[in-house]
Design a protein around this motif. Structure first.
Motif, mmCIF file in Angstrom:
data_model
loop_
_atom_site.group_PDB
_atom_site.id
_atom_site.type_symbol
_atom_site.label_atom_id
_atom_site.label_comp_id
_atom_site.label_asym_id
_atom_site.label_seq_id
_atom_site.Cartn_x
_atom_site.Cartn_y
_atom_site.Cartn_z
ATOM 1 N N ASP A 64 30.851 86.919 28.899
ATOM 2 C CA ASP A 64 31.941 87.060 29.863
ATOM 3 C C ASP A 64 31.902 88.444 30.496
ATOM 4 N N GLU A 65 31.567 89.451 29.704
ATOM 5 C CA GLU A 65 31.515 90.821 30.218
ATOM 6 C C GLU A 65 30.490 90.951 31.343
ATOM 7 N N VAL A 66 29.291 90.401 31.140
ATOM 8 C CA VAL A 66 28.240 90.479 32.160
ATOM 9 C C VAL A 66 28.641 89.658 33.385
ATOM 10 N N TYR A 67 29.146 88.452 33.168
ATOM 11 C CA TYR A 67 29.554 87.601 34.285
ATOM 12 C C TYR A 67 30.692 88.246 35.077
ATOM 13 N N ASP A 68 31.708 88.732 34.375
ATOM 14 C CA ASP A 68 32.859 89.343 35.039
ATOM 15 C C ASP A 68 32.460 90.608 35.803
ATOM 16 N N ARG A 69 31.508 91.355 35.256
ATOM 17 C CA ARG A 69 31.012 92.555 35.950
ATOM 18 C C ARG A 69 30.394 92.162 37.290
ATOM 19 N N ALA A 70 29.598 91.109 37.291
ATOM 20 C CA ALA A 70 28.990 90.644 38.540
ATOM 21 C C ALA A 70 30.058 90.084 39.482
ATOM 22 N N ALA A 71 30.996 89.319 38.941
ATOM 23 C CA ALA A 71 32.051 88.714 39.767
ATOM 24 C C ALA A 71 32.927 89.772 40.431
ATOM 25 N N LYS A 72 32.998 90.950 39.830
ATOM 26 C CA LYS A 72 33.773 92.055 40.408
ATOM 27 C C LYS A 72 33.123 92.584 41.695
ATOM 28 N N HIS A 73 31.814 92.448 41.804
ATOM 29 C CA HIS A 73 31.072 93.010 42.939
ATOM 30 C C HIS A 73 30.597 91.970 43.950
ATOM 31 N N PHE A 74 30.648 90.697 43.581
ATOM 32 C CA PHE A 74 30.156 89.638 44.461
ATOM 33 C C PHE A 74 31.236 88.591 44.651
ATOM 34 N N GLU A 75 31.492 88.221 45.918
ATOM 35 C CA GLU A 75 32.383 87.097 46.193
ATOM 36 C C GLU A 75 31.758 85.843 45.571
ATOM 37 N N GLU A 76 32.550 84.802 45.334
ATOM 38 C CA GLU A 76 32.060 83.620 44.622
ATOM 39 C C GLU A 76 30.803 83.015 45.256
ATOM 40 N N GLN A 77 30.788 82.868 46.578
ATOM 41 C CA GLN A 77 29.618 82.274 47.241
ATOM 42 C C GLN A 77 28.392 83.168 47.062
ATOM 43 N N GLU A 78 28.584 84.485 47.208
ATOM 44 C CA GLU A 78 27.474 85.420 47.047
ATOM 45 C C GLU A 78 26.997 85.430 45.590
ATOM 46 N N LEU A 79 27.909 85.298 44.648
ATOM 47 C CA LEU A 79 27.554 85.237 43.231
ATOM 48 C C LEU A 79 26.744 83.971 42.941
ATOM 49 N N ALA A 80 27.145 82.873 43.532
ATOM 50 C CA ALA A 80 26.381 81.625 43.377
ATOM 51 C C ALA A 80 24.968 81.797 43.926
ATOM 52 N N GLN A 81 24.844 82.474 45.074
ATOM 53 C CA GLN A 81 23.518 82.744 45.653
ATOM 54 C C GLN A 81 22.693 83.627 44.718
ATOM 55 N N LEU A 82 23.331 84.632 44.128
ATOM 56 C CA LEU A 82 22.640 85.516 43.190
ATOM 57 C C LEU A 82 22.137 84.734 41.980
ATOM 58 N N ILE A 83 22.962 83.863 41.431
ATOM 59 C CA ILE A 83 22.542 83.034 40.301
ATOM 60 C C ILE A 83 21.359 82.164 40.709
ATOM 61 N N ALA A 84 21.420 81.589 41.905
ATOM 62 C CA ALA A 84 20.305 80.775 42.402
ATOM 63 C C ALA A 84 19.036 81.609 42.549
ATOM 64 N N LEU A 85 19.185 82.820 43.066
ATOM 65 C CA LEU A 85 18.031 83.718 43.209
ATOM 66 C C LEU A 85 17.398 83.990 41.844
ATOM 67 N N ILE A 86 18.237 84.240 40.834
ATOM 68 C CA ILE A 86 17.735 84.554 39.501
ATOM 69 C C ILE A 86 17.012 83.355 38.894
ATOM 70 N N PHE A 87 17.592 82.155 38.980
ATOM 71 C CA PHE A 87 16.880 81.034 38.367
ATOM 72 C C PHE A 87 15.643 80.643 39.169
ATOM 73 N N THR A 88 15.636 80.932 40.453
ATOM 74 C CA THR A 88 14.453 80.638 41.260
ATOM 75 C C THR A 88 13.301 81.570 40.915
ATOM 76 N N ILE A 89 13.546 82.882 40.806
ATOM 77 C CA ILE A 89 12.454 83.789 40.446
ATOM 78 C C ILE A 89 11.984 83.488 39.031
ATOM 79 N N ASN A 90 12.881 83.068 38.151
ATOM 80 C CA ASN A 90 12.449 82.685 36.810
ATOM 81 C C ASN A 90 11.522 81.471 36.853
ATOM 82 N N ALA A 91 11.806 80.505 37.724
ATOM 83 C CA ALA A 91 10.912 79.350 37.879
ATOM 84 C C ALA A 91 9.556 79.804 38.423
ATOM 85 N N TRP A 92 9.559 80.670 39.443
ATOM 86 C CA TRP A 92 8.297 81.199 39.976
ATOM 87 C C TRP A 92 7.517 81.929 38.888
#
Length: 163
Positions: A116-144
């Protein structure tokens, strides 16, 4: 065993296959996913996230590619070199970048979970849509990274496109 092409090495550290050639529909979908995941995110942030995940996953090809892309986009050598120790060099990165890097590490090393601490830290700096994009970016580079590591994609040949 799969058949090797003439461009592939028999070296234990050489490429095992051309994923794009062997699974073109999946490769094309990954390209589209990658483009969709980057939408709405700052280009400098996307490269930092991609480099950091690739470092954790030991994907030499992706580390090489994204460092080259970061340099081409104007990223400083200092920020590239210190990325592996970003927490100790926290003053070099913005609070928003630090939150994104913490989330990148948590999602990349998923068996440890995303606290929760890591998620909430990110949510403090990213609006929900931008946070969703960031999560997508992270799982995409992990797939690559998983494609690159599994197929032993060889670093060094990637050239960034002029932007």
């Amino acid at each position: 065993m799969g058949r090797m092409t003439t461009s592939e090495s028999t070296s234990p550290h050489g490429p095992r296959m051309s994923f794009a050639h062997a699974a073109p529909a999946v490769y094309k979908a990954m390209i589209q996913l990658d483009a969709a995941a980057r939408q709405g995110l700052e280009p400098s942030l996307t490269e930092l996230v991609k480099i950091r995940a690739s470092q954790i996953n030991h994907c030499a090809f992706c580390i090489d590619m994204h460092i080259k892309d970061a340099r081409a986009a104007g990223e400083s050598e200092e920020r590239i070199y210190l990325l592996n120790a970003w927490e100790e060099a926290a003053g070099v990165y913005t609070e928003k970048e630090q939150a994104a890097l913490a989330l990148t590490e948590a999602v990349t090393v998923l068996p440890e979970g995303v606290s929760d601490e890591v998620y909430d830290r990110a949510a403090k700096h990213f609006e929900e849509q931008e946070l969703a994009q960031l999560i997508a970016l992270i799982f995409t580079i992990n797939a690559w990274n998983r494609i690159g590591v599994t197929t032993r994609k060889v670093p060094g040949s990637y050239k960034p496109t002029a932007g």
